[in-house]
Design an enzyme around this catalytic site. Structure first.
Site, mmCIF file in Angstrom:
data_model
loop_
_atom_site.group_PDB
_atom_site.id
_atom_site.type_symbol
_atom_site.label_atom_id
_atom_site.label_comp_id
_atom_site.label_asym_id
_atom_site.label_seq_id
_atom_site.Cartn_x
_atom_site.Cartn_y
_atom_site.Cartn_z
ATOM 1 N N HIS A 286 0.838 -1.205 0.000
ATOM 2 C CA HIS A 286 0.000 0.000 0.000
ATOM 3 C C HIS A 286 0.870 1.251 0.000
ATOM 4 O O HIS A 286 1.917 1.290 0.647
ATOM 5 C CB HIS A 286 -0.924 0.005 1.225
ATOM 6 C CG HIS A 286 -2.181 -0.776 1.019
ATOM 7 N ND1 HIS A 286 -3.373 -0.205 0.673
ATOM 8 C CD2 HIS A 286 -2.411 -2.112 1.081
ATOM 9 C CE1 HIS A 286 -4.293 -1.144 0.547
ATOM 10 N NE2 HIS A 286 -3.729 -2.308 0.785
ATOM 11 N N SER B 8 -6.273 3.314 -5.865
ATOM 12 C CA SER B 8 -5.746 4.200 -4.820
ATOM 13 C C SER B 8 -5.887 5.664 -5.203
ATOM 14 O O SER B 8 -6.185 6.523 -4.360
ATOM 15 C CB SER B 8 -4.282 3.862 -4.542
ATOM 16 O OG SER B 8 -4.166 2.607 -3.896
ATOM 17 N N GLU C 147 -9.464 6.657 -4.553
ATOM 18 C CA GLU C 147 -9.766 6.694 -3.121
ATOM 19 C C GLU C 147 -9.160 7.931 -2.458
ATOM 20 O O GLU C 147 -9.833 8.618 -1.673
ATOM 21 C CB GLU C 147 -9.238 5.401 -2.470
ATOM 22 C CG GLU C 147 -10.066 4.175 -2.851
ATOM 23 C CD GLU C 147 -9.292 2.874 -2.750
ATOM 24 O OE1 GLU C 147 -9.873 1.829 -3.094
ATOM 25 O OE2 GLU C 147 -8.109 2.887 -2.343
ATOM 26 N N GLN C 148 -7.895 8.212 -2.768
ATOM 27 C CA GLN C 148 -7.274 9.371 -2.127
ATOM 28 C C GLN C 148 -7.909 10.680 -2.594
ATOM 29 O O GLN C 148 -8.090 11.610 -1.808
ATOM 30 C CB GLN C 148 -5.762 9.369 -2.387
ATOM 31 C CG GLN C 148 -5.052 8.178 -1.716
ATOM 32 C CD GLN C 148 -3.584 8.422 -1.457
ATOM 33 O OE1 GLN C 148 -3.125 9.570 -1.412
ATOM 34 N NE2 GLN C 148 -2.830 7.353 -1.243
ATOM 35 N N ALA D 200 -9.237 3.073 5.284
ATOM 36 C CA ALA D 200 -10.224 3.150 4.200
ATOM 37 C C ALA D 200 -10.683 4.599 4.098
ATOM 38 O O ALA D 200 -11.597 5.030 4.810
ATOM 39 C CB ALA D 200 -11.399 2.213 4.459
#
Length: 479
Positions: free
Chosen positions: A379, A396, A399-400, A434
């Site tokens: 990760h 990712s 999500e970020q 998360a």
């Protein structure tokens, strides 16, 4: 997608243990009905086991003869007489009830029985009842070779069409084999009903064909007058139907409208003492607003128009290469988890986000500590150098950015960099959370709180967060 080879389908589990699950569709019955009621009259008289019909013995199923056994090579006069009552008296008593109350009916008609009852067929047609197929003969299909069952289905369609004047719209065998639903789906009906597994219609995919299934019932069914435990008087039948109706009506009022099937037989419910319970139920149900009495064909047409099948590539039907390519990145840079999950006993229950998440998470949980550490280390740092260099995975990156980590101020970026460095130095793996579950402030708070934990606690916490991230990723891909 390539077809799975024999070595790849050994672990596939065919039974569907999830159905709609928590995703119960809005039935949208006509006029906002809270419940749809399907009254089904099985017409089997003249199609049952009998040496006159070329069978090896007499009938022994669903009659008022307690403990009946087939008579091999002989006629059973009492059994024949009971079945004849259904055709001679029971049918006409039911015909009067349904036509007087203006209740539509679906007939499950055994083709050979219909052929021996032309006046009853004429009455069914005059009443605009749906006449579906109940097979060629009222006999067991469980031991039939597949080719023979296919032949009998085709012959039932042919004879039914000849006798009734139109092809059957639906099918119910009853005494079916493991192949029956698939074979009837291939035959092309508006609906098939050899299942008892839901309170709503649903779709199955038979090759290129979408087949609607309307589940039937063996409990809201007068067959229990002839089986143990069962009903011994009409009032018991009424009470059970009333209780089932009341519960479904309550669910319908709460926005979860369902359907209620009621199974009937001429020789059983057609008796005076038994039909009284059915009459009470019809009067009771008709006394409520928002009740739709419908033929199964009407239900099928409504469902096909309102809830057409939606095909999607199902995980349990994928070959290995497709499966791993699709889900290998769910756990960050760790396709080995999907590789191992593919070899599990996957089935329809794993074709949802929750189901597939369970399969993937099992492989993560059963991995060695070193393997799980490898997933954690894979990760990226939150808002770290990889993000700035735009070298994150697509998942990712999304999500970020969802938490605003792609638009930090210089001060915020410096704070994240300091926290990342301190966390990795202490625990040996990146801080994992998360981010879709939090806003920017919540992430910073969690970061500052968790950095003080011991490494064993953080390892456990990080693994749980990895599973949560995987769950959210799957929810973006599957129902």
């Amino acid at each position: 997608m390539m077809a799975m080879g024999p070595e790849e389908i050994m672990q596939r589990y065919p039974r569907n243990m999830i159905g709609y699950g928590p995703r119960i569709p809005d039935a949208k019955w006509p006029n906002g009905a809270r419940v749809a009621i399907s009254l089904v009259l099985n017409y089997e008289e003249g199609g049952e086991n009998n040496i006159l019909h070329g069978d090896g013995g007499s009938e022994a199923f669903l009659s008022d003869i307690a403990g009946a056994q087939p008579w091999a090579g002989a006629r059973h006069w009492n059994m024949e007489s009971i079945y004849e009552y259904g055709a001679r008296a029971g049918f006409w008593r039911l015909h009067r009830l349904f036509t007087e109350t203006h209740v539509p009916v679906t007939i499950y008609g055994v083709a050979t029985a219909l052929a021996r009852s032309p006046e009853q067929v004429a009455a069914m047609k005059a009443a605009n009842w749906e006449i579906a197929s109940h097979g060629l003969k009222w006999v067991e299909h469980k031991d039939m070779p597949e080719d023979e069952e296919r032949r009998q289905i085709a012959e039932a369609i042919r004879l039914h069409t000849e006798v009734v004047g139109s092809r059957p719209t639906g099918w119910y065998t009853g005494r079916c084999s493991v192949n029956t639903v698939r074979l009837t789906a291939e035959a092309g009906f508006d609906w098939v009903s050899d299942t008892y597994d839901d309170d709503l219609p649903y779709w199955i995919e038979a090759g290129d064909r979408d087949q609607l299934v309307i589940p039937y019932t063996l409990e809201a069914n007068d067959m229990r007058f002839a089986t143990a435990p069962g009903y011994i008087e009409g009032e018991q039948f009424f009470t059970y139907l009333k209780d089932a109706f009341d519960e479904l009506y309550r669910e319908g009022a709460a926005g979860q409208a369902k359907m209620m099937s009621v199974g009937l037989h001429c020789r059983l419910i057609g008796r005076p003492g038994k039909i009284a319970g059915l009459r009470r139920f019809i009067d009771y149900a008709k006394g409520h607003e928002g009740v739709w009495f419908a033929r199964r064909l009407d239900i099928a047409r409504h469902w096909a128009a309102t809830h057409p099948n939606q095909r999607y590539l199902r995980p349990s039907q994928m070959d290995r290469a497709t499966f791993v390519a699709k889900y290998g990145s769910i756990f960050e840079h760790s396709p080995w988890i999907a590789e191992r999950a593919f070899d599990l006993e996957l089935g329809p229950a794993h074709d949802t986000a929750g189901g597939l998440h369970n399969a993937l998470a099992r492989m993560f949980r059963s991995a060695t500590p070193e393997e799980r550490m490898g997933v954690l280390v894979a990760h990226p740092d939150l808002a770290g150098k990889l993000a700035m260099a735009k070298r994150l995975t697509a998942e990712s990156t999304q999500e970020q950015s969802s938490a605003g980590l792609d638009s930090l101020t210089d001060a915020e970026r410096a704070r994240f960099t300091a926290l990342n460095d301190a966390y990795v130095a202490k625990h040996g793996f990146p801080f994992i959370i998360a981010v879709r579950d939090h806003d920017k402030a919540g992430i910073v708070h969690a970061f500052e709180t968790r950095i003080g934990n011991d490494s064993a606690t953080e390892f456990t916490t990080a693994c749980l967060q990895v599973e949560r991230i995987a769950e959210l990723r799957l929810k973006a891909l599957l129902p």
